[in-house]
Design a protein around this motif. Structure first.
Motif, short mmCIF file in Angstrom:
data_model
loop_
_atom_site.label_atom_id
_atom_site.label_comp_id
_atom_site.label_asym_id
_atom_site.label_seq_id
_atom_site.Cartn_x
_atom_site.Cartn_y
_atom_site.Cartn_z
N VAL A 1 0.84 -1.21 0.00
CA VAL A 1 0.00 0.00 0.00
C VAL A 1 0.86 1.25 0.00
N VAL A 2 1.92 1.24 0.83
CA VAL A 2 2.83 2.39 0.88
C VAL A 2 3.52 2.59 -0.46
N ALA A 3 3.96 1.49 -1.07
CA ALA A 3 4.64 1.58 -2.36
C ALA A 3 3.69 2.13 -3.43
N THR A 4 2.45 1.68 -3.42
CA THR A 4 1.47 2.17 -4.39
C THR A 4 1.18 3.64 -4.15
N THR A 5 1.09 4.02 -2.89
CA THR A 5 0.84 5.42 -2.56
C THR A 5 2.00 6.31 -2.98
N GLY A 6 3.18 5.72 -3.13
CA GLY A 6 4.34 6.48 -3.60
C GLY A 6 4.11 7.09 -4.97
N VAL A 7 3.27 6.45 -5.78
CA VAL A 7 2.93 7.01 -7.09
C VAL A 7 2.18 8.33 -6.89
N ILE A 8 1.32 8.38 -5.87
CA ILE A 8 0.58 9.60 -5.57
C ILE A 8 1.54 10.70 -5.12
N PHE A 9 2.58 10.32 -4.39
CA PHE A 9 3.58 11.30 -3.96
C PHE A 9 4.27 11.93 -5.17
N VAL A 10 4.61 11.11 -6.14
CA VAL A 10 5.26 11.63 -7.35
C VAL A 10 4.33 12.60 -8.07
N THR A 11 3.06 12.23 -8.20
CA THR A 11 2.08 13.11 -8.84
C THR A 11 1.95 14.42 -8.05
N GLY A 12 1.89 14.31 -6.73
CA GLY A 12 1.80 15.50 -5.90
C GLY A 12 3.01 16.41 -6.07
N SER A 13 4.17 15.82 -6.25
CA SER A 13 5.39 16.61 -6.45
C SER A 13 5.32 17.39 -7.76
N ILE A 14 4.78 16.77 -8.79
CA ILE A 14 4.62 17.46 -10.07
C ILE A 14 3.66 18.64 -9.91
N LEU A 15 2.58 18.42 -9.18
CA LEU A 15 1.62 19.50 -8.93
C LEU A 15 2.26 20.62 -8.11
N GLY A 16 3.07 20.23 -7.13
CA GLY A 16 3.75 21.23 -6.31
C GLY A 16 4.75 22.05 -7.11
N ILE A 17 5.49 21.39 -7.98
CA ILE A 17 6.44 22.10 -8.84
C ILE A 17 5.70 23.07 -9.76
N ALA A 18 4.57 22.62 -10.28
CA ALA A 18 3.77 23.48 -11.16
C ALA A 18 3.33 24.74 -10.43
N TYR A 19 2.93 24.59 -9.18
CA TYR A 19 2.49 25.74 -8.40
C TYR A 19 3.64 26.71 -8.14
N GLU A 20 4.79 26.17 -7.76
CA GLU A 20 5.95 27.03 -7.49
C GLU A 20 6.47 27.66 -8.78
N ARG A 21 6.38 26.94 -9.86
CA ARG A 21 6.92 27.44 -11.14
C ARG A 21 6.09 28.60 -11.69
N THR A 22 4.77 28.52 -11.52
CA THR A 22 3.89 29.50 -12.16
C THR A 22 3.30 30.52 -11.19
N ASP A 23 3.30 30.22 -9.90
CA ASP A 23 2.65 31.08 -8.90
C ASP A 23 1.20 31.32 -9.29
N ASN A 24 0.55 30.28 -9.78
CA ASN A 24 -0.85 30.37 -10.21
C ASN A 24 -1.53 29.04 -9.87
N LEU A 25 -2.42 29.06 -8.88
CA LEU A 25 -3.05 27.83 -8.43
C LEU A 25 -3.91 27.19 -9.51
N ALA A 26 -4.33 27.97 -10.50
CA ALA A 26 -5.14 27.41 -11.58
C ALA A 26 -4.35 26.37 -12.37
N VAL A 27 -3.03 26.50 -12.42
CA VAL A 27 -2.21 25.56 -13.19
C VAL A 27 -2.24 24.16 -12.59
N PRO A 28 -1.89 23.97 -11.30
CA PRO A 28 -2.00 22.61 -10.74
C PRO A 28 -3.44 22.10 -10.72
N ILE A 29 -4.43 22.99 -10.60
CA ILE A 29 -5.83 22.54 -10.65
C ILE A 29 -6.11 21.90 -12.01
N LEU A 30 -5.70 22.56 -13.08
CA LEU A 30 -5.93 22.02 -14.42
C LEU A 30 -5.15 20.73 -14.65
#
Length: 255
Positions: free
Chosen positions: A206-235
């Motif tokens: 379960v933890v290993a599978t949830t690790g995939v969610i962590f990777v996705t969350g990291s991409i969303l977090g990078i998108a937010y920091e990169r653009t300073d626009n919450l609409a980007v990670p939402i999309l």
């Protein structure tokens, strides 16, 4: 494109010559975890209030109605608590209509997220870990249309709600004490943690599978920091979920 958001005034005032104090960092972390717990607990209680009447109407635990309608109160709590905290505590919540460059970023980041999730999920099948069962997958086996309902729900509620909480409020708060890189990592861990309840299997699997969610969350977090626009990670979040649900629906109905 906008640069990384600067710390809020209260965070800057608490910084000494060596940066934020240990106390300030601990408080920021506890607040971030507290936001998740508050949204999760209150959301679970309200979800149960919605689910119980469905049982009396004859819907089973693994029915489409229970899964879809039971998830709505949880997401509303994510949106309410995340949005309220970000507005009141973080001075501003940067969200605006994406420009053309940000839209290209959305497309590219979504493709990266989908490919990484697919590759990592396939890699897990090659390990000795026992496969986990997904709550959504179990319901979809009986009624594939639940995937279409969840895709729509992701666009109109899940993506905005979760990004308000995990990126807008939690990552925004952590940034003031840890900086953007650590904030992305910590917020992604917090984002992935409640997803463990979506899977059934051995703890390691379960933890290993949830690790995939962590990777996705990291991409969303990078998108937010990169653009300073919450609409980007939402999309990105909405497009990512919709793509995966669409692929799963085609697999269940075409074969």
């Amino acid at each position: 494109m906008p640069s990384t958001p600067s710390p809020t005034p209260d965070a800057a005032a608490s910084d000494g010559p060596g940066g934020p104090s240990i106390v300030h960092r601990l408080v920021a972390f506890l607040v971030a975890v507290g936001l998740l717990l508050a949204a999760f607990v209150v959301g679970t209680i309200t979800s149960l209030a919605v689910i119980f009447p469905l049982f009396f109407l004859g819907f089973g635990v693994t029915s489409t109605a229970v899964l879809v309608f039971g998830s709505i109160p949880q997401q509303l709590m994510f949106a309410g608590i995340g949005g309220l905290y970000a507005r009141l505590r973080l001075d501003s919540l940067p969200i605006r209509r994406p420009d053309s460059e940000e839209l290209r970023f959305v497309v590219g980041a979504t493709l990266v997220a989908v490919v990484l999730a697919s590759v990592l999920s396939y890699a897990l099948t090659l390990t000795s870990l026992e496969p986990v069962e997904s709550v959504i997958g179990e319901v979809a086996q009986n009624d594939p249309t639940v995937l279409l309902a969840l895709a729509v729900l992701s666009i109109v509620l899940v993506a905005p709600a979760e990004e308000l909480l995990f990126r807008g409020a939690i990552q925004g708060r952590l940034r003031t004490a840890y900086g953007p890189v650590a904030a992305i990592v910590l917020a992604s861990l917090i984002f992935a943690s409640p997803h463990v309840f979506n899977y059934i299997g051995t703890p390691v699997a379960v933890v290993a599978t949830t690790g995939v969610i962590f990777v996705t969350g990291s991409i969303l977090g990078i998108a937010y920091e990169r653009t300073d626009n919450l609409a980007v990670p939402i999309l990105i979040h909405a497009a990512y979920n919709t793509t995966l649900f669409g692929i799963a629906y085609v697999q269940l109905t075409a074969f």
